[in-house]
Design a protein around this motif. Structure first.
Motif, PDB file in Angstrom:
ATOM      1  N   PHE A 285       7.551  25.485  -4.868  1.00  0.00           N
ATOM      2  CA  PHE A 285       7.430  26.855  -4.369  1.00  0.00           C
ATOM      3  C   PHE A 285       6.331  26.963  -3.321  1.00  0.00           C
ATOM      4  O   PHE A 285       6.482  27.686  -2.333  1.00  0.00           O
ATOM      5  CB  PHE A 285       7.167  27.834  -5.524  1.00  0.00           C
ATOM      6  CG  PHE A 285       8.408  28.274  -6.222  1.00  0.00           C
ATOM      7  CD1 PHE A 285       9.237  29.235  -5.663  1.00  0.00           C
ATOM      8  CD2 PHE A 285       8.772  27.716  -7.437  1.00  0.00           C
ATOM      9  CE1 PHE A 285      10.397  29.651  -6.294  1.00  0.00           C
ATOM     10  CE2 PHE A 285       9.926  28.113  -8.089  1.00  0.00           C
ATOM     11  CZ  PHE A 285      10.744  29.086  -7.519  1.00  0.00           C
ATOM     12  N   MET A 286       5.227  26.255  -3.528  1.00  0.00           N
ATOM     13  CA  MET A 286       4.130  26.295  -2.557  1.00  0.00           C
ATOM     14  C   MET A 286       4.593  25.791  -1.196  1.00  0.00           C
ATOM     15  O   MET A 286       4.288  26.395  -0.168  1.00  0.00           O
ATOM     16  CB  MET A 286       2.948  25.449  -3.054  1.00  0.00           C
ATOM     17  CG  MET A 286       2.229  26.036  -4.235  1.00  0.00           C
ATOM     18  SD  MET A 286       1.005  24.920  -4.939  1.00  0.00           S
ATOM     19  CE  MET A 286      -0.241  24.918  -3.664  1.00  0.00           C
ATOM     20  N   VAL A 287       5.341  24.694  -1.184  1.00  0.00           N
ATOM     21  CA  VAL A 287       5.845  24.148   0.077  1.00  0.00           C
ATOM     22  C   VAL A 287       6.812  25.129   0.729  1.00  0.00           C
ATOM     23  O   VAL A 287       6.811  25.313   1.944  1.00  0.00           O
ATOM     24  CB  VAL A 287       6.514  22.771  -0.146  1.00  0.00           C
ATOM     25  CG1 VAL A 287       7.238  22.304   1.097  1.00  0.00           C
ATOM     26  CG2 VAL A 287       5.476  21.743  -0.578  1.00  0.00           C
ATOM     27  N   GLY A 288       7.622  25.795  -0.086  1.00  0.00           N
ATOM     28  CA  GLY A 288       8.598  26.738   0.454  1.00  0.00           C
ATOM     29  C   GLY A 288       8.002  28.053   0.920  1.00  0.00           C
ATOM     30  O   GLY A 288       8.507  28.667   1.848  1.00  0.00           O
ATOM     31  N   ILE A 289       6.910  28.482   0.290  1.00  0.00           N
ATOM     32  CA  ILE A 289       6.354  29.813   0.562  1.00  0.00           C
ATOM     33  C   ILE A 289       5.126  29.776   1.470  1.00  0.00           C
ATOM     34  O   ILE A 289       4.988  30.608   2.360  1.00  0.00           O
ATOM     35  CB  ILE A 289       6.011  30.517  -0.771  1.00  0.00           C
ATOM     36  CG1 ILE A 289       7.295  30.786  -1.562  1.00  0.00           C
ATOM     37  CG2 ILE A 289       5.242  31.798  -0.529  1.00  0.00           C
ATOM     38  CD1 ILE A 289       7.050  31.264  -2.988  1.00  0.00           C
ATOM     39  N   ARG A 290       4.243  28.833   1.243  1.00  0.00           N
ATOM     40  CA  ARG A 290       2.983  28.795   1.993  1.00  0.00           C
ATOM     41  C   ARG A 290       3.219  28.462   3.462  1.00  0.00           C
ATOM     42  O   ARG A 290       4.048  27.622   3.798  1.00  0.00           O
ATOM     43  CB  ARG A 290       2.026  27.758   1.401  1.00  0.00           C
ATOM     44  CG  ARG A 290       1.489  28.126   0.035  1.00  0.00           C
ATOM     45  CD  ARG A 290       0.562  27.037  -0.480  1.00  0.00           C
ATOM     46  NE  ARG A 290      -0.522  26.754   0.447  1.00  0.00           N
ATOM     47  CZ  ARG A 290      -1.684  27.400   0.468  1.00  0.00           C
ATOM     48  NH1 ARG A 290      -1.909  28.362  -0.393  1.00  0.00           N
ATOM     49  NH2 ARG A 290      -2.605  27.079   1.345  1.00  0.00           N
ATOM     50  N   GLU A 291       2.450  29.079   4.321  1.00  0.00           N
ATOM     51  CA  GLU A 291       2.567  28.827   5.748  1.00  0.00           C
ATOM     52  C   GLU A 291       2.149  27.394   6.106  1.00  0.00           C
ATOM     53  O   GLU A 291       2.764  26.766   6.965  1.00  0.00           O
ATOM     54  CB  GLU A 291       1.707  29.827   6.529  1.00  0.00           C
ATOM     55  CG  GLU A 291       1.949  29.795   8.009  1.00  0.00           C
ATOM     56  CD  GLU A 291       1.214  30.908   8.737  1.00  0.00           C
ATOM     57  OE1 GLU A 291       0.677  30.622   9.815  1.00  0.00           O
ATOM     58  OE2 GLU A 291       1.180  32.043   8.215  1.00  0.00           O
ATOM     59  N   ASP A 292       1.111  26.869   5.428  1.00  0.00           N
ATOM     60  CA  ASP A 292       0.650  25.514   5.735  1.00  0.00           C
ATOM     61  C   ASP A 292       1.443  24.431   4.993  1.00  0.00           C
ATOM     62  O   ASP A 292       1.215  23.242   5.206  1.00  0.00           O
ATOM     63  CB  ASP A 292      -0.842  25.361   5.433  1.00  0.00           C
ATOM     64  CG  ASP A 292      -1.192  25.553   3.961  1.00  0.00           C
ATOM     65  OD1 ASP A 292      -0.282  25.767   3.129  1.00  0.00           O
ATOM     66  OD2 ASP A 292      -2.395  25.502   3.644  1.00  0.00           O
ATOM     67  N   LYS A 293       2.372  24.821   4.115  1.00  0.00           N
ATOM     68  CA  LYS A 293       3.283  23.904   3.404  1.00  0.00           C
ATOM     69  C   LYS A 293       2.558  22.887   2.521  1.00  0.00           C
ATOM     70  O   LYS A 293       3.096  21.840   2.214  1.00  0.00           O
ATOM     71  CB  LYS A 293       4.203  23.144   4.385  1.00  0.00           C
ATOM     72  CG  LYS A 293       4.972  24.029   5.327  1.00  0.00           C
ATOM     73  CD  LYS A 293       5.948  24.888   4.572  1.00  0.00           C
ATOM     74  CE  LYS A 293       6.789  25.704   5.537  1.00  0.00           C
ATOM     75  NZ  LYS A 293       7.452  26.804   4.886  1.00  0.00           N
ATOM     76  N   ARG A 294       1.334  23.193   2.084  1.00  0.00           N
ATOM     77  CA  ARG A 294       0.579  22.276   1.231  1.00  0.00           C
ATOM     78  C   ARG A 294       0.947  22.482  -0.234  1.00  0.00           C
ATOM     79  O   ARG A 294       1.025  23.598  -0.709  1.00  0.00           O
ATOM     80  CB  ARG A 294      -0.925  22.480   1.414  1.00  0.00           C
ATOM     81  CG  ARG A 294      -1.396  22.033   2.784  1.00  0.00           C
ATOM     82  CD  ARG A 294      -2.864  22.280   2.997  1.00  0.00           C
ATOM     83  NE  ARG A 294      -3.644  21.383   2.157  1.00  0.00           N
ATOM     84  CZ  ARG A 294      -4.862  21.677   1.722  1.00  0.00           C
ATOM     85  NH1 ARG A 294      -5.435  22.826   2.046  1.00  0.00           N
ATOM     86  NH2 ARG A 294      -5.514  20.823   0.980  1.00  0.00           N
ATOM     87  N   ALA A 295       1.151  21.371  -0.935  1.00  0.00           N
ATOM     88  CA  ALA A 295       1.472  21.402  -2.359  1.00  0.00           C
ATOM     89  C   ALA A 295       0.219  21.046  -3.163  1.00  0.00           C
ATOM     90  O   ALA A 295      -0.836  20.761  -2.608  1.00  0.00           O
ATOM     91  CB  ALA A 295       2.597  20.424  -2.654  1.00  0.00           C
ATOM     92  N   ILE A 296       0.356  21.032  -4.482  1.00  0.00           N
ATOM     93  CA  ILE A 296      -0.785  20.751  -5.350  1.00  0.00           C
ATOM     94  C   ILE A 296      -1.402  19.392  -5.038  1.00  0.00           C
ATOM     95  O   ILE A 296      -2.632  19.260  -4.967  1.00  0.00           O
ATOM     96  CB  ILE A 296      -0.366  20.848  -6.834  1.00  0.00           C
ATOM     97  CG1 ILE A 296      -0.018  22.303  -7.183  1.00  0.00           C
ATOM     98  CG2 ILE A 296      -1.465  20.334  -7.749  1.00  0.00           C
ATOM     99  CD1 ILE A 296       0.605  22.501  -8.549  1.00  0.00           C
TER     100      ILE A 296
END
Length: 115
Positions: free
Chosen positions: A87-98
């Protein structure tokens, strides 16, 4: 990367899911980006690479954090961390994951000579 290693492991050891496959996969994802300026074979094909937040090349320790420590976190959270990362990759503008936050990295389209 696991599939070719599993086939080799099966041909040599008679089993496909062995320590050889696991170790080979981890070594691939840790060492190749260190020696190949942030690229793995798949990332090279896609034209993306892993860099530190200050846009320097990744180190061995950075990749240990990104792969091993992040995978331990994903296991301890029973896979919920993987879902959150997706979800972080899909939603965040910088595409950073955990795993990027753990290691202090991000993935970029900029080649090494264009810093």
């Amino acid at each position: 990367m696991s599939l070719p290693l599993a086939i080799i492991s099966y041909l040599i050891l008679g089993e496909s899911d062995t320590w050889f496959t696991t170790l080979g996969t981890y070594l691939y994802f840790i060492l190749l980006p260190v020696f190949w300026v942030g690229y793995t074979v798949g990332k090279k094909i896609l034209g993306i690479r892993i860099v530190n937040l200050d846009e320097t090349d990744v180190s061995f320790w950075t990749m240990i954090k990104r792969q091993l420590i992040a995978n331990i976190f994903y296991i301890l959270t029973l896979g919920i961390g993987v879902i959150v990362s997706a979800f972080m990759v899909g939603i965040r503008e910088d595409k950073r994951a955990i795993h990027d936050f753990i290691a202090g990295t991000y993935v970029t389209f900029h080649p090494p000579w264009q810093k």
